[in-house]
Design an enzyme around this catalytic site. Sequence first.
Site, PDB file in Angstrom:
ATOM      1  N   GLU A 163     -13.514 -38.141   7.055  1.00  0.00           N
ATOM      2  CA  GLU A 163     -12.604 -37.402   6.161  1.00  0.00           C
ATOM      3  C   GLU A 163     -11.346 -37.088   6.942  1.00  0.00           C
ATOM      4  OE1 GLU A 163     -14.056 -33.769   4.522  1.00  0.00           O
ATOM      5  OE2 GLU A 163     -15.784 -34.753   3.658  1.00  0.00           O
ATOM      6  N   ASP A 220     -19.969 -31.286   9.895  1.00  0.00           N
ATOM      7  CA  ASP A 220     -18.909 -30.467  10.512  1.00  0.00           C
ATOM      8  C   ASP A 220     -19.426 -29.117  11.011  1.00  0.00           C
ATOM      9  OD1 ASP A 220     -17.200 -32.462   9.760  1.00  0.00           O
ATOM     10  OD2 ASP A 220     -16.259 -31.352   8.132  1.00  0.00           O
ATOM     11  N   HIS A 221     -20.349 -28.527  10.225  1.00  0.00           N
ATOM     12  CA  HIS A 221     -20.796 -27.173  10.581  1.00  0.00           C
ATOM     13  C   HIS A 221     -21.652 -27.146  11.846  1.00  0.00           C
ATOM     14  CE1 HIS A 221     -18.962 -25.482   7.102  1.00  0.00           C
ATOM     15  NE2 HIS A 221     -19.586 -26.339   6.318  1.00  0.00           N
ATOM     16  N   HIS A 274     -18.717 -31.388  -2.591  1.00  0.00           N
ATOM     17  CA  HIS A 274     -18.141 -30.064  -2.317  1.00  0.00           C
ATOM     18  C   HIS A 274     -18.874 -28.988  -3.105  1.00  0.00           C
ATOM     19  CE1 HIS A 274     -15.426 -27.050  -0.860  1.00  0.00           C
ATOM     20  NE2 HIS A 274     -14.873 -27.963  -0.099  1.00  0.00           N
ATOM     21  N   GLY A 275     -19.494 -28.092  -2.358  1.00  0.00           N
ATOM     22  CA  GLY A 275     -20.170 -26.958  -2.978  1.00  0.00           C
ATOM     23  C   GLY A 275     -21.525 -27.291  -3.598  1.00  0.00           C
ATOM     24  N   GLU A 328     -13.725 -39.682  -4.639  1.00  0.00           N
ATOM     25  CA  GLU A 328     -14.791 -38.688  -4.529  1.00  0.00           C
ATOM     26  C   GLU A 328     -14.376 -37.528  -5.420  1.00  0.00           C
ATOM     27  OE1 GLU A 328     -16.614 -37.782  -0.735  1.00  0.00           O
ATOM     28  OE2 GLU A 328     -16.677 -35.655  -1.249  1.00  0.00           O
ATOM     29  N   ASN A 388     -22.559 -34.123   5.594  1.00  0.00           N
ATOM     30  CA  ASN A 388     -21.386 -33.673   6.340  1.00  0.00           C
ATOM     31  C   ASN A 388     -21.860 -32.742   7.466  1.00  0.00           C
ATOM     32  OD1 ASN A 388     -19.252 -31.879   7.153  1.00  0.00           O
ATOM     33  ND2 ASN A 388     -18.036 -32.701   5.479  1.00  0.00           N
ATOM     34  N   THR A 418     -12.091 -24.223   4.044  1.00  0.00           N
ATOM     35  CA  THR A 418     -12.594 -25.573   3.816  1.00  0.00           C
ATOM     36  C   THR A 418     -11.623 -26.245   2.861  1.00  0.00           C
ATOM     37  OG1 THR A 418     -14.494 -26.866   3.019  1.00  0.00           O
ATOM     38  CG2 THR A 418     -14.085 -24.771   1.917  1.00  0.00           C
ATOM     39  N   THR A 419     -11.841 -27.526   2.569  1.00  0.00           N
ATOM     40  CA  THR A 419     -10.927 -28.227   1.674  1.00  0.00           C
ATOM     41  C   THR A 419     -10.941 -27.520   0.316  1.00  0.00           C
ATOM     42  OG1 THR A 419     -11.675 -30.214   2.805  1.00  0.00           O
ATOM     43  CG2 THR A 419     -10.287 -30.525   0.877  1.00  0.00           C
ATOM     44  N   GLY A 468     -22.625 -30.821   2.782  1.00  0.00           N
ATOM     45  CA  GLY A 468     -22.662 -30.278   4.131  1.00  0.00           C
ATOM     46  C   GLY A 468     -23.233 -28.879   4.221  1.00  0.00           C
ATOM     47  N   HIS A 501     -15.147 -34.426   9.152  1.00  0.00           N
ATOM     48  CA  HIS A 501     -13.729 -34.213   8.848  1.00  0.00           C
ATOM     49  C   HIS A 501     -13.000 -33.932  10.157  1.00  0.00           C
ATOM     50  CE1 HIS A 501     -10.628 -31.838   6.193  1.00  0.00           C
ATOM     51  NE2 HIS A 501     -10.046 -32.712   6.997  1.00  0.00           N
ATOM     52  N   ARG A 509     -10.623 -28.030  14.520  1.00  0.00           N
ATOM     53  CA  ARG A 509     -11.378 -26.776  14.627  1.00  0.00           C
ATOM     54  C   ARG A 509     -12.887 -26.999  14.749  1.00  0.00           C
ATOM     55  NH1 ARG A 509     -10.869 -24.471   8.497  1.00  0.00           N
ATOM     56  NH2 ARG A 509      -8.660 -24.719   8.885  1.00  0.00           N
ATOM     57  N   HIS A 510     -13.382 -28.129  14.242  1.00  0.00           N
ATOM     58  CA  HIS A 510     -14.814 -28.398  14.450  1.00  0.00           C
ATOM     59  C   HIS A 510     -15.029 -29.780  15.094  1.00  0.00           C
ATOM     60  CE1 HIS A 510     -14.080 -29.929  10.425  1.00  0.00           C
ATOM     61  NE2 HIS A 510     -14.201 -28.750   9.852  1.00  0.00           N
ATOM     62  N   ARG A 546     -19.618 -21.645  21.287  1.00  0.00           N
ATOM     63  CA  ARG A 546     -19.898 -21.341  22.691  1.00  0.00           C
ATOM     64  C   ARG A 546     -19.267 -22.336  23.657  1.00  0.00           C
ATOM     65  NH1 ARG A 546     -23.949 -17.433  23.925  1.00  0.00           N
ATOM     66  NH2 ARG A 546     -23.395 -15.780  22.487  1.00  0.00           N
ATOM     67  N   ARG A 575     -10.090 -32.646  11.447  1.00  0.00           N
ATOM     68  CA  ARG A 575      -8.948 -31.869  10.946  1.00  0.00           C
ATOM     69  C   ARG A 575      -7.793 -31.916  11.932  1.00  0.00           C
ATOM     70  NH1 ARG A 575     -10.601 -28.256   6.577  1.00  0.00           N
ATOM     71  NH2 ARG A 575      -8.489 -27.475   6.683  1.00  0.00           N
TER      72      ARG A 575
HETATM   73  N1  PXP Z   1     -16.541 -33.805   0.393  1.00  0.00           N
HETATM   74  C1  PXP Z   1     -15.344 -33.435   0.900  1.00  0.00           C
HETATM   75  C2  PXP Z   1     -14.170 -34.310   0.654  1.00  0.00           C
HETATM   76  C3  PXP Z   1     -15.209 -32.263   1.674  1.00  0.00           C
HETATM   77  O1  PXP Z   1     -14.011 -31.911   2.172  1.00  0.00           O
HETATM   78  C4  PXP Z   1     -16.361 -31.481   1.940  1.00  0.00           C
HETATM   79  C5  PXP Z   1     -16.248 -30.266   2.788  1.00  0.00           C
HETATM   80  O2  PXP Z   1     -15.900 -30.603   4.070  1.00  0.00           O
HETATM   81  C6  PXP Z   1     -17.584 -31.918   1.392  1.00  0.00           C
HETATM   82  C7  PXP Z   1     -17.638 -33.065   0.618  1.00  0.00           C
HETATM   83  C8  PXP Z   1     -18.841 -31.148   1.633  1.00  0.00           C
HETATM   84  O3  PXP Z   1     -18.733 -29.905   1.020  1.00  0.00           O
HETATM   85  P1  PXP Z   1     -19.855 -28.806   1.281  1.00  0.00           P
HETATM   86  O4  PXP Z   1     -19.828 -28.474   2.731  1.00  0.00           O
HETATM   87  O5  PXP Z   1     -19.445 -27.678   0.399  1.00  0.00           O
HETATM   88  O6  PXP Z   1     -21.163 -29.430   0.873  1.00  0.00           O
END
Ligand code: PXP
Length: 237
Positions: A69, A8-9, A190-191, A150, A6, A99-100, A212, A42, A48-49, A17, A44
Amino acid sequence: MLLGVNIDHIATLRNARGGVEPDLIECAKICEKVGVAGITTHLREDRRHIKDADVKTLKTILKTRLNLEMAMTEEMLKIALELKPAACCIVPEKRQELTTEGGLDVASQLDKAIKFVKPLEEAKIAVSLFIDPGLKQISAASKTGAEFIELHTGQYAEAFGTESEENEFQKLKEAAIFAQSLGLKVNAGHGLNYENVHRMKEIPDLVELNIGHSIISRAVFVGLEVAVGEMKQLISL
Ligand code: PXP
């Protein structure tokens, strides 16, 4: 097990910037060079990103799969049907969240979910529903026509190293086995990070992990190629 990264970051950092650095496309290419199965972004509601132009460019340049996403809204359905990413992961979305925060409540909006999934699957987009590891949500997900779920690993990730780790882990494992018995393919995410990810290998037949924050954070110190490579190594069976 496959790895979806992922990114997004990377977009969050770029947007700080307002320019083009760090470049999302270069990021995706490095991930692909290391051999990831796909790139996840994602889009959104508040953009935002990731921006609309980002997903369009990624769709064009990726050699692997784009996993989009998105929330279960008419706007996102239209975008997905035009873009035709390889996969869509449907997530709940709240404007104020960092985040989600939780899984999609499929059980309480089953009819809406069925109507949402159908055109996507008909367009040959593999749909995944991001849900908490509860049997009620999994039963509902199996009725929507989505090919994947997921599993939300956030609770497990938070419990990792504490006395509730085992309980949270078993919830994930039982959920995966139950979902598979209903014909669903199972991803997770996630996480997940470099410490807690190894237990995902104890869950039978997980297809893909979407990760991510931990990868992008580690990339700041060791570089993206190394960070992705290390995670890929950790989840390889
Ligand atoms: N899966 C889903 C559905 C998510 O929303 C996210 C966060 O955007 C992730 C995976 C990745 O999570 P993390 O950034 O905590 O690894």
